[in-house]
Design a protein around this motif. Structure first.
Motif, short mmCIF file in Angstrom:
data_model
loop_
_atom_site.label_atom_id
_atom_site.label_comp_id
_atom_site.label_asym_id
_atom_site.label_seq_id
_atom_site.Cartn_x
_atom_site.Cartn_y
_atom_site.Cartn_z
N LEU A 67 0.08 -0.68 -21.34
CA LEU A 67 0.77 -0.71 -20.07
C LEU A 67 -0.16 -1.15 -18.95
O LEU A 67 -1.37 -0.88 -19.00
N PRO A 68 0.39 -1.80 -17.94
CA PRO A 68 -0.42 -2.06 -16.75
C PRO A 68 -0.65 -0.76 -15.99
O PRO A 68 0.11 0.20 -16.12
N SER A 69 -1.69 -0.73 -15.21
CA SER A 69 -2.00 0.47 -14.45
C SER A 69 -0.98 0.65 -13.33
O SER A 69 -0.64 -0.29 -12.61
N VAL A 70 -0.49 1.87 -13.20
CA VAL A 70 0.44 2.19 -12.10
C VAL A 70 -0.24 3.06 -11.05
O VAL A 70 0.41 3.61 -10.17
N THR A 71 -1.55 3.16 -11.14
CA THR A 71 -2.32 3.94 -10.18
C THR A 71 -2.31 3.25 -8.82
O THR A 71 -2.41 2.02 -8.73
N LEU A 72 -2.19 4.02 -7.77
CA LEU A 72 -2.17 3.46 -6.42
C LEU A 72 -3.54 2.86 -6.08
O LEU A 72 -4.57 3.32 -6.57
N PRO A 73 -3.57 1.83 -5.23
CA PRO A 73 -4.84 1.22 -4.84
C PRO A 73 -5.75 2.24 -4.15
O PRO A 73 -5.29 3.16 -3.46
N SER A 74 -7.04 2.06 -4.33
CA SER A 74 -8.00 2.98 -3.69
C SER A 74 -8.19 2.66 -2.21
O SER A 74 -8.51 3.54 -1.42
N ASP A 75 -7.97 1.39 -1.84
CA ASP A 75 -8.11 1.00 -0.44
C ASP A 75 -6.99 1.66 0.38
O ASP A 75 -5.81 1.52 0.05
N PRO A 76 -7.33 2.36 1.44
CA PRO A 76 -6.32 3.09 2.21
C PRO A 76 -5.22 2.19 2.77
O PRO A 76 -4.03 2.58 2.77
N VAL A 77 -5.57 1.00 3.24
CA VAL A 77 -4.57 0.10 3.82
C VAL A 77 -3.60 -0.37 2.74
O VAL A 77 -2.37 -0.34 2.93
N GLU A 78 -4.13 -0.81 1.61
CA GLU A 78 -3.27 -1.27 0.52
C GLU A 78 -2.43 -0.12 -0.03
O GLU A 78 -1.26 -0.31 -0.40
N ARG A 79 -3.03 1.05 -0.09
CA ARG A 79 -2.31 2.23 -0.59
C ARG A 79 -1.10 2.54 0.28
O ARG A 79 0.00 2.78 -0.23
N GLU A 80 -1.29 2.51 1.58
CA GLU A 80 -0.19 2.79 2.50
C GLU A 80 0.90 1.74 2.40
O GLU A 80 2.09 2.05 2.51
N LYS A 81 0.50 0.48 2.18
CA LYS A 81 1.49 -0.58 2.04
C LYS A 81 2.34 -0.37 0.79
O LYS A 81 3.56 -0.51 0.82
N VAL A 82 1.70 -0.01 -0.33
CA VAL A 82 2.43 0.23 -1.58
C VAL A 82 3.38 1.41 -1.42
O VAL A 82 4.54 1.35 -1.83
N LEU A 83 2.90 2.47 -0.79
CA LEU A 83 3.75 3.65 -0.58
C LEU A 83 4.91 3.31 0.37
O LEU A 83 6.03 3.80 0.18
N GLY A 84 4.65 2.48 1.37
CA GLY A 84 5.71 2.10 2.30
C GLY A 84 6.79 1.25 1.65
O GLY A 84 7.95 1.29 2.06
N ASP A 85 6.40 0.48 0.63
CA ASP A 85 7.37 -0.37 -0.09
C ASP A 85 7.91 0.31 -1.33
O ASP A 85 8.53 -0.33 -2.18
#
Length: 216
Positions: A67-85
């Protein structure tokens, strides 16, 4: 005038035939007896499922693919973008569910995503199959500009409609949604349907995600 077979039976002329009601005609003939007998004969003629019959939706061994990794990005900005979408790009998870059960649930819910032309009775589409009738296409009345805009907007509308169907269907089965990147979402939603279902089922039955559920 004598009552005919088309007349409604009196209240005291009701009996049962294998649990079904039938009327007794004044001549003594059981009006619905023939229907009951015909139904029983028809059921008896139905072929039994052969021993060892192949499952139309065979399970894929989860150990045979990664499986591909479904872990959230470690970078705070990218993490917030993923959570927002997360309401657009998500996967399902249910604590304690088995791969087999998740596969069956996803298979059933994703069956509602098939887009085909209208099927009128007495035609029907067997579960798990697609209509052989092509979806009717029309020429855009808005020219090339309208067609270009539709090419951008319609895929997003289709994704939203499909997400809503899956959210309602899987949500009633106790699954929660969790955010993941758009790239990973495309990976687990692209390919042969059996493989797509298998990947999502393996994720759904895997470790609990280290993030909050998507509730939007």
């Amino acid at each position: 005038m004598d009552r005919t077979t088309s007349d409604p039976p009196a209240a005291d002329e009701i009996s049962s035939c294998t649990g079904k009601k039938y009327a007794i005609h004044p001549s003594g003939m059981r009006i619905s007896n023939f229907k009951c007998a015909a139904f029983i004969a028809l059921v008896a003629m139905l072929p039994a499922a052969p021993a060892g019959a192949q499952d139309p939706f065979p399970l894929i061994d989860p150990a045979t693919f990664s499986l591909p990794s479904v872990t959230l990005p470690s970078d705070p900005v990218e993490r917030e973008k993923v959570l927002g979408d997360g309401y657009k790009f998500f996967y399902f998870h249910k604590s304690g569910v088995s791969f087999d059960k998740a596969y069956a649930d996803l298979r059933e819910c994703r069956a509602h995503l098939t887009r085909t032309s209208a099927i009128l009775l007495p035609d029907f589409i067997p579960f798990g199959e697609e209509s052989s009738k092509p979806v009717a296409s029309t020429t855009s009345p808005y020219g090339l500009v309208g067609a270009a805009m539709a090419a951008i907007i319609l895929p997003k509308l289709d994704r939203g409609l499909e997400n809503n169907k899956l959210r309602r269907c899987m949500g009633t089965r106790g699954y929660a949604r969790y955010a993941l990147s758009e790239e990973t979402w495309k990976t687990i939603n692209t390919g042969e349907e059996d493989q797509v279902v298998a990947m999502q089922a393996k994720i759904a039955a895997g470790p609990r995600p280290d993030q909050s559920e998507v509730v939007r």
